[in-house]
Design a protein around this motif. Sequence first.
Motif, PDB file in Angstrom:
ATOM      1  N   LEU A 160       0.819  -1.212   0.000  1.00 23.11           N
ATOM      2  CA  LEU A 160       0.000   0.000   0.000  1.00 23.11           C
ATOM      3  C   LEU A 160       0.855   1.265   0.000  1.00 23.11           C
ATOM      4  O   LEU A 160       0.598   2.209  -0.756  1.00 23.11           O
ATOM      5  N   MET A 161       1.878   1.296   0.848  1.00 24.72           N
ATOM      6  CA  MET A 161       2.757   2.467   0.914  1.00 24.72           C
ATOM      7  C   MET A 161       3.545   2.651  -0.381  1.00 24.72           C
ATOM      8  O   MET A 161       3.737   3.772  -0.847  1.00 24.72           O
ATOM      9  N   PHE A 162       3.990   1.557  -0.973  1.00 26.99           N
ATOM     10  CA  PHE A 162       4.750   1.640  -2.224  1.00 26.99           C
ATOM     11  C   PHE A 162       3.913   2.274  -3.325  1.00 26.99           C
ATOM     12  O   PHE A 162       4.354   3.205  -4.007  1.00 26.99           O
ATOM     13  N   PHE A 163       2.685   1.798  -3.489  1.00 28.18           N
ATOM     14  CA  PHE A 163       1.825   2.365  -4.528  1.00 28.18           C
ATOM     15  C   PHE A 163       1.390   3.786  -4.196  1.00 28.18           C
ATOM     16  O   PHE A 163       1.241   4.617  -5.089  1.00 28.18           O
ATOM     17  N   ALA A 164       1.211   4.107  -2.929  1.00 25.83           N
ATOM     18  CA  ALA A 164       0.843   5.471  -2.554  1.00 25.83           C
ATOM     19  C   ALA A 164       1.981   6.441  -2.859  1.00 25.83           C
ATOM     20  O   ALA A 164       1.757   7.542  -3.360  1.00 25.83           O
ATOM     21  N   ILE A 165       3.215   6.017  -2.578  1.00 23.87           N
ATOM     22  CA  ILE A 165       4.368   6.880  -2.857  1.00 23.87           C
ATOM     23  C   ILE A 165       4.593   7.014  -4.355  1.00 23.87           C
ATOM     24  O   ILE A 165       4.901   8.096  -4.858  1.00 23.87           O
ATOM     25  N   GLN A 166       4.419   5.929  -5.096  1.00 25.20           N
ATOM     26  CA  GLN A 166       4.624   5.979  -6.546  1.00 25.20           C
ATOM     27  C   GLN A 166       3.594   6.854  -7.248  1.00 25.20           C
ATOM     28  O   GLN A 166       3.902   7.502  -8.250  1.00 25.20           O
ATOM     29  N   ASN A 167       2.380   6.897  -6.743  1.00 26.43           N
ATOM     30  CA  ASN A 167       1.307   7.650  -7.399  1.00 26.43           C
ATOM     31  C   ASN A 167       1.103   9.048  -6.827  1.00 26.43           C
ATOM     32  O   ASN A 167       0.231   9.771  -7.288  1.00 26.43           O
ATOM     33  N   ALA A 168       1.874   9.442  -5.837  1.00 24.36           N
ATOM     34  CA  ALA A 168       1.714  10.765  -5.230  1.00 24.36           C
ATOM     35  C   ALA A 168       2.336  11.832  -6.133  1.00 24.36           C
ATOM     36  O   ALA A 168       3.408  11.635  -6.701  1.00 24.36           O
ATOM     37  N   PRO A 169       1.672  12.964  -6.270  1.00 18.55           N
ATOM     38  CA  PRO A 169       2.270  14.058  -7.037  1.00 18.55           C
ATOM     39  C   PRO A 169       3.315  14.787  -6.184  1.00 18.55           C
ATOM     40  O   PRO A 169       2.996  15.330  -5.129  1.00 18.55           O
ATOM     41  N   TRP A 170       4.547  14.770  -6.628  1.00 18.54           N
ATOM     42  CA  TRP A 170       5.631  15.407  -5.881  1.00 18.54           C
ATOM     43  C   TRP A 170       5.985  16.721  -6.572  1.00 18.54           C
ATOM     44  O   TRP A 170       6.543  16.729  -7.654  1.00 18.54           O
ATOM     45  N   PRO A 171       5.640  17.856  -5.946  1.00 20.00           N
ATOM     46  CA  PRO A 171       5.937  19.147  -6.580  1.00 20.00           C
ATOM     47  C   PRO A 171       7.437  19.439  -6.548  1.00 20.00           C
ATOM     48  O   PRO A 171       8.155  19.020  -5.646  1.00 20.00           O
ATOM     49  N   ASN A 172       7.890  20.151  -7.553  1.00 14.08           N
ATOM     50  CA  ASN A 172       9.292  20.553  -7.641  1.00 14.08           C
ATOM     51  C   ASN A 172       9.441  21.961  -7.092  1.00 14.08           C
ATOM     52  O   ASN A 172       9.561  22.926  -7.826  1.00 14.08           O
ATOM     53  N   VAL A 173       9.428  22.085  -5.782  1.00 19.73           N
ATOM     54  CA  VAL A 173       9.508  23.388  -5.134  1.00 19.73           C
ATOM     55  C   VAL A 173      10.901  23.536  -4.538  1.00 19.73           C
ATOM     56  O   VAL A 173      11.365  22.660  -3.804  1.00 19.73           O
ATOM     57  N   PRO A 174      11.589  24.646  -4.842  1.00 25.66           N
ATOM     58  CA  PRO A 174      12.924  24.829  -4.251  1.00 25.66           C
ATOM     59  C   PRO A 174      12.826  25.071  -2.750  1.00 25.66           C
ATOM     60  O   PRO A 174      11.827  25.579  -2.247  1.00 25.66           O
ATOM     61  N   ALA A 175      13.860  24.696  -2.049  1.00 33.33           N
ATOM     62  CA  ALA A 175      13.891  24.859  -0.592  1.00 33.33           C
ATOM     63  C   ALA A 175      13.937  26.340  -0.234  1.00 33.33           C
ATOM     64  O   ALA A 175      14.595  27.140  -0.899  1.00 33.33           O
ATOM     65  N   GLU A 176      13.226  26.697   0.838  1.00 42.38           N
ATOM     66  CA  GLU A 176      13.202  28.086   1.279  1.00 42.38           C
ATOM     67  C   GLU A 176      14.317  28.342   2.274  1.00 42.38           C
ATOM     68  O   GLU A 176      14.862  27.425   2.873  1.00 42.38           O
ATOM     69  N   GLY A 177      14.627  29.588   2.478  1.00 43.66           N
ATOM     70  CA  GLY A 177      15.641  29.948   3.465  1.00 43.66           C
ATOM     71  C   GLY A 177      16.944  30.343   2.795  1.00 43.66           C
ATOM     72  O   GLY A 177      17.179  30.092   1.619  1.00 43.66           O
ATOM     73  N   THR A 178      17.783  30.976   3.569  1.00 46.88           N
ATOM     74  CA  THR A 178      19.074  31.394   3.041  1.00 46.88           C
ATOM     75  C   THR A 178      20.127  30.361   3.409  1.00 46.88           C
ATOM     76  O   THR A 178      20.167  29.884   4.541  1.00 46.88           O
ATOM     77  N   PRO A 179      20.982  29.991   2.477  1.00 50.55           N
ATOM     78  CA  PRO A 179      21.960  28.948   2.766  1.00 50.55           C
ATOM     79  C   PRO A 179      23.090  29.396   3.691  1.00 50.55           C
ATOM     80  O   PRO A 179      23.792  28.569   4.225  1.00 50.55           O
ATOM     81  N   ASP A 180      23.255  30.705   3.916  1.00 53.73           N
ATOM     82  CA  ASP A 180      24.357  31.175   4.754  1.00 53.73           C
ATOM     83  C   ASP A 180      24.016  31.176   6.245  1.00 53.73           C
ATOM     84  O   ASP A 180      24.867  31.427   7.075  1.00 53.73           O
ATOM     85  N   VAL A 181      22.764  30.869   6.609  1.00 52.75           N
ATOM     86  CA  VAL A 181      22.364  30.834   8.013  1.00 52.75           C
ATOM     87  C   VAL A 181      22.593  29.425   8.549  1.00 52.75           C
ATOM     88  O   VAL A 181      22.202  28.446   7.937  1.00 52.75           O
ATOM     89  N   SER A 182      23.230  29.339   9.706  1.00 55.85           N
ATOM     90  CA  SER A 182      23.479  28.048  10.336  1.00 55.85           C
ATOM     91  C   SER A 182      22.180  27.493  10.888  1.00 55.85           C
ATOM     92  O   SER A 182      21.420  28.209  11.557  1.00 55.85           O
ATOM     93  N   ASN A 183      21.921  26.213  10.632  1.00 57.50           N
ATOM     94  CA  ASN A 183      20.669  25.652  11.132  1.00 57.50           C
ATOM     95  C   ASN A 183      20.685  25.514  12.652  1.00 57.50           C
ATOM     96  O   ASN A 183      19.652  25.563  13.283  1.00 57.50           O
TER      97      ASN A 183
END
Length: 169
Positions: free
Chosen positions: A105-128
């Motif tokens: 069930l999980m395999f088919f749910a992951i395969q059929n899920a729409p995965w948006p191509n959204v870039p990560a937010e935030g500035t890369p110079d800030v330490s997490n």
Amino acid sequence: MTGSFAAFFILSLLTIGGAVFMISFTRVVHMVISIGITFLSIAGLFVLLEAEFVAISQVLVYSGAISILMLFGIMLTKHDATDEGKSRAQKSWISFVAVAVFFILMFFAIQNAPWPNVPAEGTPDVSNVKQIGIDVFTKYVIPFELLSVLLLVSLVGAIIMAKKEGGKE
């Protein structure tokens, strides 16, 4: 195949294998060792995700403190080292079928899920780590303090329960 993919594959196998062994073993000490392997491999996965603070916290809190707490639990409780026998085999088949159905069930749910191509937010110079510290002590200070009180109460409760059991014998 890149190095990070190979590391992810190995760490994933260790995580899943440790979890399966934790469920499968009958001796409590073996269970603690396998769950420790699971916790360490999850920390490795956090390193691959570039969440170093969470990985270090995983190692310190779960692999260290929780595993030692489990060992104290083993020492404070009476446990029988005998196996259950035939009833365990029947339960393992039912468990295997349930896990296989869940996996499919999980395999088919992951395969059929729409995965948006959204870039990560935030500035890369800030330490997490710096951002986590700022968020914990500004936005989430009340839940942080409530969590510390909850941990203190559970520690006192565990000590009281251990003293009562020790006094009976």
